[in-house]
Design a protein around this motif. Sequence first.
Motif, PDB file in Angstrom:
ATOM      1  N   TYR A 122      -0.157  67.969  29.690  1.00 47.31           N
ATOM      2  CA  TYR A 122      -1.467  67.342  29.828  1.00 47.31           C
ATOM      3  C   TYR A 122      -2.286  68.048  30.916  1.00 47.31           C
ATOM      4  O   TYR A 122      -3.493  68.248  30.763  1.00 47.31           O
ATOM      5  N   GLY A 123      -1.621  68.383  32.011  1.00 47.44           N
ATOM      6  CA  GLY A 123      -2.326  69.059  33.094  1.00 47.44           C
ATOM      7  C   GLY A 123      -2.856  70.408  32.675  1.00 47.44           C
ATOM      8  O   GLY A 123      -4.001  70.778  32.976  1.00 47.44           O
ATOM      9  N   ALA A 124      -2.027  71.186  31.970  1.00 49.26           N
ATOM     10  CA  ALA A 124      -2.443  72.502  31.509  1.00 49.26           C
ATOM     11  C   ALA A 124      -3.580  72.399  30.507  1.00 49.26           C
ATOM     12  O   ALA A 124      -4.543  73.185  30.544  1.00 49.26           O
ATOM     13  N   ALA A 125      -3.505  71.418  29.606  1.00 46.04           N
ATOM     14  CA  ALA A 125      -4.558  71.242  28.618  1.00 46.04           C
ATOM     15  C   ALA A 125      -5.864  70.848  29.292  1.00 46.04           C
ATOM     16  O   ALA A 125      -6.947  71.320  28.909  1.00 46.04           O
ATOM     17  N   GLY A 126      -5.777  69.982  30.287  1.00 39.20           N
ATOM     18  CA  GLY A 126      -6.978  69.582  31.004  1.00 39.20           C
ATOM     19  C   GLY A 126      -7.599  70.756  31.745  1.00 39.20           C
ATOM     20  O   GLY A 126      -8.828  70.887  31.805  1.00 39.20           O
ATOM     21  N   ARG A 130      -7.386  73.934  30.812  1.00 46.26           N
ATOM     22  CA  ARG A 130      -8.033  74.783  29.808  1.00 46.26           C
ATOM     23  C   ARG A 130      -9.368  74.222  29.391  1.00 46.26           C
ATOM     24  O   ARG A 130     -10.356  74.955  29.208  1.00 46.26           O
ATOM     25  N   THR A 131      -9.424  72.899  29.239  1.00 47.20           N
ATOM     26  CA  THR A 131     -10.680  72.254  28.840  1.00 47.20           C
ATOM     27  C   THR A 131     -11.744  72.450  29.900  1.00 47.20           C
ATOM     28  O   THR A 131     -12.910  72.762  29.604  1.00 47.20           O
ATOM     29  N   ARG A 148      -8.956  72.556  18.061  1.00 45.58           N
ATOM     30  CA  ARG A 148      -8.939  72.967  19.449  1.00 45.58           C
ATOM     31  C   ARG A 148      -7.954  72.131  20.262  1.00 45.58           C
ATOM     32  O   ARG A 148      -8.227  71.729  21.386  1.00 45.58           O
ATOM     33  N   GLY A 149      -6.803  71.871  19.689  1.00 46.22           N
ATOM     34  CA  GLY A 149      -5.808  71.075  20.383  1.00 46.22           C
ATOM     35  C   GLY A 149      -6.111  69.601  20.286  1.00 46.22           C
ATOM     36  O   GLY A 149      -7.083  69.173  19.665  1.00 46.22           O
ATOM     37  N   LEU A 150      -5.246  68.794  20.907  1.00 46.57           N
ATOM     38  CA  LEU A 150      -5.467  67.360  20.917  1.00 46.57           C
ATOM     39  C   LEU A 150      -6.790  67.030  21.598  1.00 46.57           C
ATOM     40  O   LEU A 150      -7.118  67.583  22.645  1.00 46.57           O
ATOM     41  N   ARG A 151      -7.514  66.102  21.018  1.00 46.19           N
ATOM     42  CA  ARG A 151      -8.761  65.659  21.647  1.00 46.19           C
ATOM     43  C   ARG A 151      -8.466  64.696  22.794  1.00 46.19           C
ATOM     44  O   ARG A 151      -9.117  64.751  23.840  1.00 46.19           O
ATOM     45  N   ARG A 152      -7.507  63.798  22.594  1.00 45.27           N
ATOM     46  CA  ARG A 152      -7.180  62.811  23.629  1.00 45.27           C
ATOM     47  C   ARG A 152      -5.673  62.808  23.845  1.00 45.27           C
ATOM     48  O   ARG A 152      -4.903  62.707  22.884  1.00 45.27           O
TER      49      ARG A 152
END
Length: 387
Positions: free
Chosen positions: A376-380, A382-383, A46-50
């Motif tokens: 990072y912003g986009a991933a955050g 989505r999370t 599910r993508g990078l965890r951190r």
Amino acid sequence: MEETKGTKQAKGISRAQFLAGAAAVGAAGAVGPAGRARAAEARHGRGLRRRGVVYTVGAGETPGTAWSARRMRHDIRAIRDDLHADTVDVTGDGVERLTRTAAEAAERGLHVWLQPTLGDAPQRDILEHIAETGRFAERLRKQGASVDFSVGCEFWLFVPGILPGETVLDRIRHLQNGTVDWPRMRRRLAEFTVKSAKVGRSVFKGNLSYAAAQSIDDPDWSLFDIVGIDYYSHFEKRSDHVRELKQYLKWGKPLAITEFGTCAYVGAPETGGMGWDIVDYDKDPPEIKGSPVRSERVQADYVGELLDVFESMGLYAAMAFEFISADAPHRPDAPRFDLDMASYALTKVLKDRPDDPASGWHWEPKEAFRTVARRYGAAGHRTAQSQ
């Protein structure tokens, strides 16, 4: 401890650059305690965890770049709010600097990857430095902070007695000259790695790791919970990055990319970690060799591409190297002294008085900063939507 001139010069170049120089000569939940990390955790799909960045603390090369708690607090806020990272790799030396920075990051809600890297000191001092920092990491963990602890990085380079040479620069020269007894070096490296892991386990009860160098380090990963790799490869195809990184998943443990990045000039990615080699550090002040063409876009594209690779593989963590290089200022007025061109930092340092060592300064984001921030912003986002 007073640093030697050679050591201070080495710090101005960076761990990553020396790593590749040596290699060139041929040579979010808890994962669980040692022995219980599962293969499924290595690739959660599910993508990078951190998603993080390396933040180096140190005494500073000049009065103007000396460590400052006020500046550190500003930087940590920027890492969270502007870079949109959820993790900060707090590394460097000086227990007080490390612990104050780690505490600030934890207070701001960031995951802390705490990694002491005292170099060119007696081995017993390095082990005690690991122990003191690890005790603080354990206190943070018990207080509810999210924290992993790395006992260090690239011991073969920074710990005396593994390679010949009193300083980092001396050891690099031995590597480049081929005057290294490789079997003895690997035996001594393994012995110190075991000692460091034992110290780490004795003071920290969370996830333990180590940042290994490609091609040179081959630690016993059964000692650790998380595999840590400083990654500076260059390939034309993303599939080649995936193929190379898959070898580090064979232990069935989570994989953290503890460093990755490149410099801001045309051709830098092709040099791996040798980007610093366009600087002549024998000159005073240091200056750029030849006529490289500055390009923040080259740096940004490389960093973005690797982040896409790490996301696609669902790795445990990736920490871009690095947030700032205070002793490598940008000189738009004098390209020959534009040391930022050879820096891996996501920000560029601009001094108020370029020729004054005590000058005040500020940083501005480079294109790579914006690239990382967008991802990072986009991933955050989505999370947050999936929760």
